[in-house]
Design a protein around this motif. Structure first.
Motif, PDB file in Angstrom:
ATOM      1  N   PHE A  29      39.560  12.650  40.045  1.00  0.00           N
ATOM      2  CA  PHE A  29      38.781  12.121  38.922  1.00  0.00           C
ATOM      3  C   PHE A  29      38.713  10.597  38.999  1.00  0.00           C
ATOM      4  N   GLY A  45      31.213  13.247  36.802  1.00  0.00           N
ATOM      5  CA  GLY A  45      32.413  13.654  37.528  1.00  0.00           C
ATOM      6  C   GLY A  45      33.593  13.793  36.580  1.00  0.00           C
ATOM      7  N   GLN A  46      34.206  12.652  36.247  1.00  0.00           N
ATOM      8  CA  GLN A  46      35.402  12.712  35.388  1.00  0.00           C
ATOM      9  C   GLN A  46      35.012  13.154  33.978  1.00  0.00           C
ATOM     10  N   GLY A  47      35.803  14.089  33.435  1.00  0.00           N
ATOM     11  CA  GLY A  47      35.473  14.650  32.129  1.00  0.00           C
ATOM     12  C   GLY A  47      35.939  13.778  30.984  1.00  0.00           C
ATOM     13  N   TYR A 135      43.423  22.905  37.202  1.00  0.00           N
ATOM     14  CA  TYR A 135      43.464  21.469  36.895  1.00  0.00           C
ATOM     15  C   TYR A 135      44.529  20.795  37.770  1.00  0.00           C
ATOM     16  N   ASN A 184      39.158  24.630  32.670  1.00  0.00           N
ATOM     17  CA  ASN A 184      38.664  23.543  33.516  1.00  0.00           C
ATOM     18  C   ASN A 184      39.071  23.895  34.947  1.00  0.00           C
ATOM     19  N   TYR A 215      40.661  22.489  25.326  1.00  0.00           N
ATOM     20  CA  TYR A 215      39.249  22.697  24.944  1.00  0.00           C
ATOM     21  C   TYR A 215      39.120  23.718  23.823  1.00  0.00           C
ATOM     22  N   LYS A 245      39.996  15.702  23.672  1.00  0.00           N
ATOM     23  CA  LYS A 245      38.672  16.323  23.794  1.00  0.00           C
ATOM     24  C   LYS A 245      38.042  16.517  22.422  1.00  0.00           C
ATOM     25  N   PHE A 330      32.550  21.670  31.056  1.00  0.00           N
ATOM     26  CA  PHE A 330      32.054  21.721  32.437  1.00  0.00           C
ATOM     27  C   PHE A 330      31.098  22.872  32.744  1.00  0.00           C
ATOM     28  N   ARG A 378      31.303  20.933  40.296  1.00  0.00           N
ATOM     29  CA  ARG A 378      31.522  20.856  38.850  1.00  0.00           C
ATOM     30  C   ARG A 378      30.786  19.651  38.279  1.00  0.00           C
TER      31      ARG A 378
HETATM   32  N1  GLN Z   1      40.505  16.244  32.552  1.00  0.00           N
HETATM   33  C1  GLN Z   1      39.524  15.360  33.111  1.00  0.00           C
HETATM   34  C2  GLN Z   1      38.677  16.137  34.093  1.00  0.00           C
HETATM   35  O1  GLN Z   1      38.959  17.255  34.381  1.00  0.00           O
HETATM   36  C3  GLN Z   1      40.123  14.211  33.870  1.00  0.00           C
HETATM   37  C4  GLN Z   1      41.379  13.650  33.365  1.00  0.00           C
HETATM   38  C5  GLN Z   1      41.967  12.737  34.421  1.00  0.00           C
HETATM   39  O2  GLN Z   1      41.285  11.911  34.978  1.00  0.00           O
HETATM   40  N2  GLN Z   1      43.199  12.941  34.720  1.00  0.00           N
HETATM   41  O3  GLN Z   1      37.735  15.610  34.594  1.00  0.00           O
END
Ligand code: GLN
Ligand code: PMP
Length: 400
Positions: A29, A45-47, A135, A184, A215, A245, A330, A378
């Motif tokens: 990320f 990209g990064q959530g 994750y 995720n 989530y 979130k 996502f 993703r």
């Molecule tokens: N949870 C976020 C993701 O999946 C990123 C969090 C992080 O950067 N550690 O994109």
């Protein structure tokens, strides 16, 4: 570079987290956000959200700083947040949680997960069953505990595990079944059958269920069902969540876990030496958030549903085959119809080619299974609608 003392040795736990070249590898990320920053590409990209959360919550943090709430909060967490978490569990799920013995506030869900795994795992003989893709922090924390990860695959495009495969994976060596729901990176919400099977297997093999429910308020096709509400589950479940979130405050890192008192004590013994405590002024602010009216929680799910639909239809129009997530931030899409069999390669070149950043699913899988997810990408939908619109119109250029 400075020379380290001759006696210095890298610990086995640290060595397991190093990149192949012996350097500290950034998380996928961090790498993708750096790529977005250096190329000016849109960051799917990064959530993390690109808008602030509720004004009341932000204001509560400002007020807490002005009111001098800037010193260490209690190790378990500020009583008002412990109370708010307990009320939240009752209000949304009908779960009774004693705020003084069955809750801890943590530095994000990440610390809750790491402290729980370090507290429950006892070295190489212990196994953690995890749903793959997973994750990134899961493998790292299991690695730090020196235990073994046993992945159960979630096959494209529905991403529900095969129940027989799950049954084979859980054995008497299994100490923890780690469940992320909504999930995720796939956006899957597990079916009732899967949840029941997890609880049944945890009982049969005397394992603890650890859930990652960050989530929980972004379950898009129906209400979120915590595993702890399943019959016979609460007594052996550690439920983890965080405010990042739900309140669009990913940088505040206020998380929590709820569990039976003995499990909480076990985790607290580790947690108090990881961070002791964190985020003093943010804790009352998240308590404020957890007490917002139902309309707030329904509203964030409605917004995310609209973004999911916008992103999903745009990706399909751009030529991807798209899976339909039931929750999370996502959406996973297959790039094979665009002639891109290697999503990792595609994601490396996407910023230059069309100005969009996304994450290959291979970043969430073990090497043995990476072929199965090779062409999958993703995309994060937690961005403003105009950004999603622009991103999918740029992605449509791939097809021209
Ligand atoms: N949870 C976020 C993701 O999946 C990123 C969090 C992080 O950067 N550690 O994109
Ligand atoms: N679990 C999952 C599935 C996540 O996606 C994330 C982060 N985005 C986390 C845990 C970490 O949560 P926190 O930022 O609260 O540590």
């Amino acid at each position: 570079m400075t020379q380290l003392p001759g006696s210095w040795r890298r610990t086995a736990a640290a060595a397991r987290l190093l990149g192949a070249d012996g350097e500290v590898a950034p998380t996928i990320f961090a790498e993708m956000s750096a790529l977005a920053a250096s190329t000016g590409a849109l960051n799917l990209g990064q959530g993390f959200p690109d808008e602030d959360g509720p004004a009341e919550v932000l204001e509560a943090a400002r007020a807490a700083i002005s009111d001098g709430r800037n010193q260490y909060p209690p190790g378990r967490g500020e009583p008002e947040l412990l109370e708010a978490i307990s009320e939240h569990q009752k209000r949304f799920y009908g779960i009774d949680v004693d705020p003084s013995t069955e809750v801890i506030v943590t530095a994000g869900a990440t610390e809750a997960l790491t402290a729980t795994l370090l507290a429950l795992l006892d070295g190489p003989g212990d196994e953690v069953v995890v749903f793959e893709p997973f994750y990134d922090a899961y493998a790292a924390a299991v690695g730090l505990a020196g235990a073994r990860l046993v992945p159960v695959r979630l096959p494209w495009p529905g991403f529900q595990p095969d129940l027989d495969a799950l049954e084979r994976a859980v054995t008497d060596r299994t100490r923890v079944i780690l469940v992320n729901d909504p999930h995720n990176p796939t956006g899957a919400v597990f079916s009732l059958d899967v949840r029941e099977k997890i609880v049944e297997l945890a009982h049969r093999h005397d394992a603890i269920v650890v859930t990652d429910e960050v989530y929980e308020h972004l379950s898009l096709d129906g209400p979120h069902v915590p595993i702890a509400t399943m019959p016979g589950a609460a007594e052996r479940t550690v439920s983890i969540s965080s405010g990042g979130k739900t309140f669009r405050t990913t940088g505040w890192k206020i998380g929590w876990l709820t569990a039976p008192a003995d499990l909480v004590t076990a985790v607290l013994t580790v947690k108090q030496y990881l961070t002791y405590s964190n985020g003093a002024p943010f804790q009352p602010a998240i308590a404020r958030g957890l007490r917002l009216p139902d309309t707030f929680f329904a509203g964030i799910a409605d917004e995310m549903r609209a973004k999911r639909d916008l992103l999903g239809s745009g990706l399909a129009a751009a030529g991807f085959t798209v899976s339909r997530p039931s929750g999370s931030y996502f959406t996973v899409a297959d790039a094979a119809p665009l002639g891109a069999d290697d999503a990792a390669e595609l994601c490396r070149t996407l910023p230059e080619r069309v100005g969009v950043v996304a994450v290959p699913l291979s970043a969430f899988v073990t090497a043995e299974h990476s072929d199965e997810y090779r062409s999958l990408v993703r995309f994060a939908a937690c961005k403003r609608p105009e950004i999603l619109d622009e991103a999918v119109s740029r992605l449509a250029e791939l097809n021209r």
